[in-house]
Design a protein around this motif. Structure first.
Motif, PDB file in Angstrom:
ATOM      1  N   ILE A  62      66.315   8.657  -0.968  1.00 60.29           N
ATOM      2  CA  ILE A  62      65.556   9.825  -0.272  1.00 60.29           C
ATOM      3  C   ILE A  62      65.962   9.820   0.916  1.00 60.29           C
ATOM      4  O   ILE A  62      65.180  10.537   1.710  1.00 60.29           O
ATOM      5  CB  ILE A  62      64.039   9.514  -0.531  1.00 60.29           C
ATOM      6  N   HIS A  63      67.302   9.738   1.374  1.00 57.11           N
ATOM      7  CA  HIS A  63      67.520   9.885   2.771  1.00 57.11           C
ATOM      8  C   HIS A  63      69.209  10.188   2.648  1.00 57.11           C
ATOM      9  O   HIS A  63      70.035   9.404   2.836  1.00 57.11           O
ATOM     10  CB  HIS A  63      67.251   8.677   3.670  1.00 57.11           C
ATOM     11  N   THR A  64      69.731  11.631   2.351  1.00 56.68           N
ATOM     12  CA  THR A  64      71.115  11.828   2.598  1.00 56.68           C
ATOM     13  C   THR A  64      71.020  12.971   3.179  1.00 56.68           C
ATOM     14  O   THR A  64      70.120  13.561   3.614  1.00 56.68           O
ATOM     15  CB  THR A  64      71.363  12.211   0.943  1.00 56.68           C
ATOM     16  N   HIS A  65      72.379  13.239   3.639  1.00 57.13           N
ATOM     17  CA  HIS A  65      72.778  14.461   4.516  1.00 57.13           C
ATOM     18  C   HIS A  65      73.796  15.326   3.971  1.00 57.13           C
ATOM     19  O   HIS A  65      74.887  14.901   4.480  1.00 57.13           O
ATOM     20  CB  HIS A  65      72.819  14.168   5.958  1.00 57.13           C
ATOM     21  N   MET A  66      73.708  15.953   2.810  1.00 56.26           N
ATOM     22  CA  MET A  66      74.727  16.557   2.251  1.00 56.26           C
ATOM     23  C   MET A  66      75.368  17.743   2.859  1.00 56.26           C
ATOM     24  O   MET A  66      74.202  18.597   3.398  1.00 56.26           O
ATOM     25  CB  MET A  66      74.781  17.035   0.716  1.00 56.26           C
ATOM     26  N   PHE A 155      58.231  16.358   5.498  1.00 60.79           N
ATOM     27  CA  PHE A 155      58.883  17.054   6.655  1.00 60.79           C
ATOM     28  C   PHE A 155      59.358  15.999   7.523  1.00 60.79           C
ATOM     29  O   PHE A 155      58.470  14.908   7.741  1.00 60.79           O
ATOM     30  CB  PHE A 155      58.066  18.240   7.328  1.00 60.79           C
ATOM     31  N   LYS A 156      60.608  16.323   8.201  1.00 59.53           N
ATOM     32  CA  LYS A 156      60.985  15.247   8.985  1.00 59.53           C
ATOM     33  C   LYS A 156      60.900  15.858  10.453  1.00 59.53           C
ATOM     34  O   LYS A 156      61.071  17.095  10.932  1.00 59.53           O
ATOM     35  CB  LYS A 156      62.536  15.086   8.877  1.00 59.53           C
ATOM     36  N   VAL A 157      60.500  14.884  11.304  1.00 54.95           N
ATOM     37  CA  VAL A 157      60.483  15.249  12.796  1.00 54.95           C
ATOM     38  C   VAL A 157      61.457  14.129  13.470  1.00 54.95           C
ATOM     39  O   VAL A 157      61.742  12.987  12.849  1.00 54.95           O
ATOM     40  CB  VAL A 157      59.171  14.921  13.361  1.00 54.95           C
ATOM     41  N   VAL A 243      61.842   6.412   8.844  1.00 55.53           N
ATOM     42  CA  VAL A 243      63.305   6.262   8.184  1.00 55.53           C
ATOM     43  C   VAL A 243      64.146   5.506   8.859  1.00 55.53           C
ATOM     44  O   VAL A 243      63.807   5.051  10.045  1.00 55.53           O
ATOM     45  CB  VAL A 243      63.997   7.743   8.140  1.00 55.53           C
ATOM     46  N   HIS A 244      65.009   5.027   8.188  1.00 55.97           N
ATOM     47  CA  HIS A 244      66.172   4.125   8.641  1.00 55.97           C
ATOM     48  C   HIS A 244      65.658   2.927   9.549  1.00 55.97           C
ATOM     49  O   HIS A 244      66.331   2.805  10.962  1.00 55.97           O
ATOM     50  CB  HIS A 244      67.403   4.805   9.111  1.00 55.97           C
ATOM     51  N   LEU A 245      64.688   2.195   9.293  1.00 52.10           N
ATOM     52  CA  LEU A 245      64.416   1.085  10.317  1.00 52.10           C
ATOM     53  C   LEU A 245      65.422   0.096  10.399  1.00 52.10           C
ATOM     54  O   LEU A 245      66.076  -0.341   9.188  1.00 52.10           O
ATOM     55  CB  LEU A 245      63.221   0.253   9.697  1.00 52.10           C
ATOM     56  N   THR A 319      69.993   5.570   2.255  1.00 50.96           N
ATOM     57  CA  THR A 319      71.268   5.306   2.827  1.00 50.96           C
ATOM     58  C   THR A 319      71.516   6.075   3.987  1.00 50.96           C
ATOM     59  O   THR A 319      72.323   5.605   4.939  1.00 50.96           O
ATOM     60  CB  THR A 319      72.535   6.035   1.843  1.00 50.96           C
ATOM     61  N   ASP A 320      70.859   7.095   4.248  1.00 52.15           N
ATOM     62  CA  ASP A 320      71.294   7.970   5.590  1.00 52.15           C
ATOM     63  C   ASP A 320      72.800   8.518   5.330  1.00 52.15           C
ATOM     64  O   ASP A 320      73.544   8.557   6.254  1.00 52.15           O
ATOM     65  CB  ASP A 320      71.019   7.350   6.824  1.00 52.15           C
ATOM     66  N   HIS A 321      73.287   8.882   4.208  1.00 48.36           N
ATOM     67  CA  HIS A 321      74.741   9.127   3.896  1.00 48.36           C
ATOM     68  C   HIS A 321      74.736  10.359   4.570  1.00 48.36           C
ATOM     69  O   HIS A 321      74.236  11.411   4.345  1.00 48.36           O
ATOM     70  CB  HIS A 321      74.696   9.228   2.190  1.00 48.36           C
TER      71      HIS A 321
HETATM   72 MN    MN Z   1      69.398  10.713   8.651  1.00 54.03          MN
END
Ligand code: MN
Length: 466
Positions: A62-66, A155-157, A243-245, A319-321
């Motif tokens: 639930i954390h990618t950046h395509m 939603f992300k902030v 996210v991504h601690l 992953t924060d891919h």
């Molecule tokens: Mn990210």
């Protein structure tokens, strides 16, 4: 046509047992132990022999950046390349974090842009997190409307970067999110701390990669995690997701809120914060590969995060891919780390790294792997039990993992478009042998055999954190 996956060990978040999985029409029809299997076997059933293999739910990232456009560069994986990589790594669902749109745009702008980028390309099922880059009455109305109409229920902030929200805006978002049952995911770093160091290092000519982690210390993360959790608490305990601690110090803030009884929040970490550390920045060239925010930390932080996973104190591993090429894109930072596009690949590596480095080394159990990589991400994203589970009625997304295979990870074996992996040379146990998406085999013997555009857009339900 039915498919039976026979003879393997089924792994769920609550345990493991020898059993068979019967699939029909893209769904899981039946889960049975070997004793019951005769009833289920029929003439038109294709049988996949999974003897000696583990059977897991398709993993959920639930954390990618395509196809992320960060202005100075664009992520090298589009929704096709990136989801092929996901599929080959056993991930059958992604929820992608959108890029910022043009200054002042409505949140709808990026929703439409992301459908354009992903629809017809993705090879695994996909959803989006919305993004909030400024706040006013209309933006809050749009957020609620997007959640209802698009099933974009999170939603992300950002608490740093140019499009960060200040505390007042964050409060407005959190209060509305509470009312609407929307999850707010936050990038937690204190902007003042980071900016102060970056300005100073620019003046002092401290521009090599090794200054990157120094410019974004754990205090920046811990302060922002703490502040987010207090703001959420003040907003009638609005649902938030960190996210991504990356740091032990940030983790302490999570623990503190838990001890204080706060319930509607969750925290995610990523393989890079578990398996890599700031030693990677020592070499000015190699260090560029790991320019990401937050940065890699110390060995003690890695240990603390593993302990937290073992103790069920975190919720997910994503992953924060965010892949760029090393040969070209990352070289933008060769003379100044601040000009390096931030991010690294990881969507394909996640599941097998968690298995090999986590389960095989005794840091987490196999059921915990399923919890962190499959079930909990699906819950947080409002997709459970359709995704992340092997219960009858769930989508027939299945991973068949061969625990016997031993191999060395290299970037050539990865399917994304980037030319490097941060885990080059890792000796791994276990391999993702086959992957099924809604009953259809999309990976066999590590080869992608699915089709462009076969991924479906996921209209998501309410997050479990709400
Ligand atoms: Mn990210």
């Amino acid at each position: 046509m039915r498919t039976m996956i026979s003879g393997g060990t089924i792994v769920t978040e609550s345990g493991m047992y020898r059993g068979d999985l019967l699939l029909e029409n893209g769904k899981i029809l039946q889960v049975s132990t070997h004793a019951e299997r005769k009833d289920a076997c029929m003439a038109d059933t294709q049988v996949i022999d999974a003897t000696g293999r583990y059977i897991l739910p398709g993993a959920v990232d639930i954390h990618t950046h395509m196809d992320l456009d960060v202005g100075i560069a664009r992520v090298i994986d589009d929704f096709y390349d990136g989801t092929v990589a996901a599929a080959c790594g056993g991930t059958t669902t992604i929820v992608d974090h959108m890029a910022f749109g043009p200054k002042g745009c409505s949140p709808w702008h990026q929703v439409q842009e992301y459908h354009r980028l992903a629809d017809g390309k993705a090879v695994v099922d996909y959803g989006f997190h919305g993004v909030l880059q400024h706040v006013n009455g209309q933006v809050l109305e749009d957020m609620a409307q997007i959640a209802r109409e698009e099933g974009i229920t999170s939603f992300k902030v950002y608490m740093t970067y140019d499009d960060r929200l200040d505390d007042l805006d964050l409060m407005k978002v959190l209060c509305r999110a509470k009312q609407e049952g929307i999850l707010i995911a936050s990038h937690c770093e204190n902007h003042g701390i980071v900016t102060c160091f970056r300005e100073r290092f620019a003046q002092e000519g401290k521009l090599q990669a090794r200054w990157h982690p120094v410019s974004r210390p754990s205090q920046a993360e811990a302060e922002a995690v703490s502040r987010l959790l207090y703001l959420a608490k003040a907003a009638d305990e609005a649902p938030v997701y960190i996210v991504h601690l990356s740091s032990g110090m940030g983790l302490e803030e999570v623990r503190k809120a838990k001890r204080a009884g706060q319930k509607h929040f969750g925290a995610e970490t990523c393989p890079q914060y578990l398996l890599l550390d700031d030693a990677m920045y020592a070499d000015p060239q190699e260090g560029l590969k790991a320019i990401m925010a937050p940065p890699l930390r110390k060995q003690a932080d890695r240990d603390a995060l593993w302990d937290a996973l073992a103790g069920n104190e975190l919720d997910t591993v994503a992953t924060d891919h965010c892949p760029f090429t090393f040969a070209k894109q990352k070289q933008l930072g060769a003379l100044d780390f601040m000009k390096c596009p931030s991010g690294a690949p990881g969507v394909e590596e996640r599941l097998i790294l968690l298995y090999s480095e986590g389960v095989c080394r005794g840091r987490i159990t196999l059921p915990q792997l399923v919890k962190y990589a499959c079930a909990n991400p699906a819950r947080v994203a409002g997709l459970y039990p359709r995704k992340g589970s092997l219960e009858p009625g769930a989508d027939a997304d299945v991973v068949i993992l061969n625990p016997e295979t031993e191999w060395t990870l290299t970037s050539q074996q990865m399917h994304g478009a980037s030319d490097y992996t941060c885990y080059e040379g890792f000796r791994l146990k276990g391999a993702i042998e086959r992957v099924l998406l809604r009953g259809k085999m999309i990976v066999t013997d590590g080869t992608f055999i699915g089709s462009r555009g076969d991924g479906q857009y996921l209209h998501r339900g309410t997050s479990s954190i709400v």
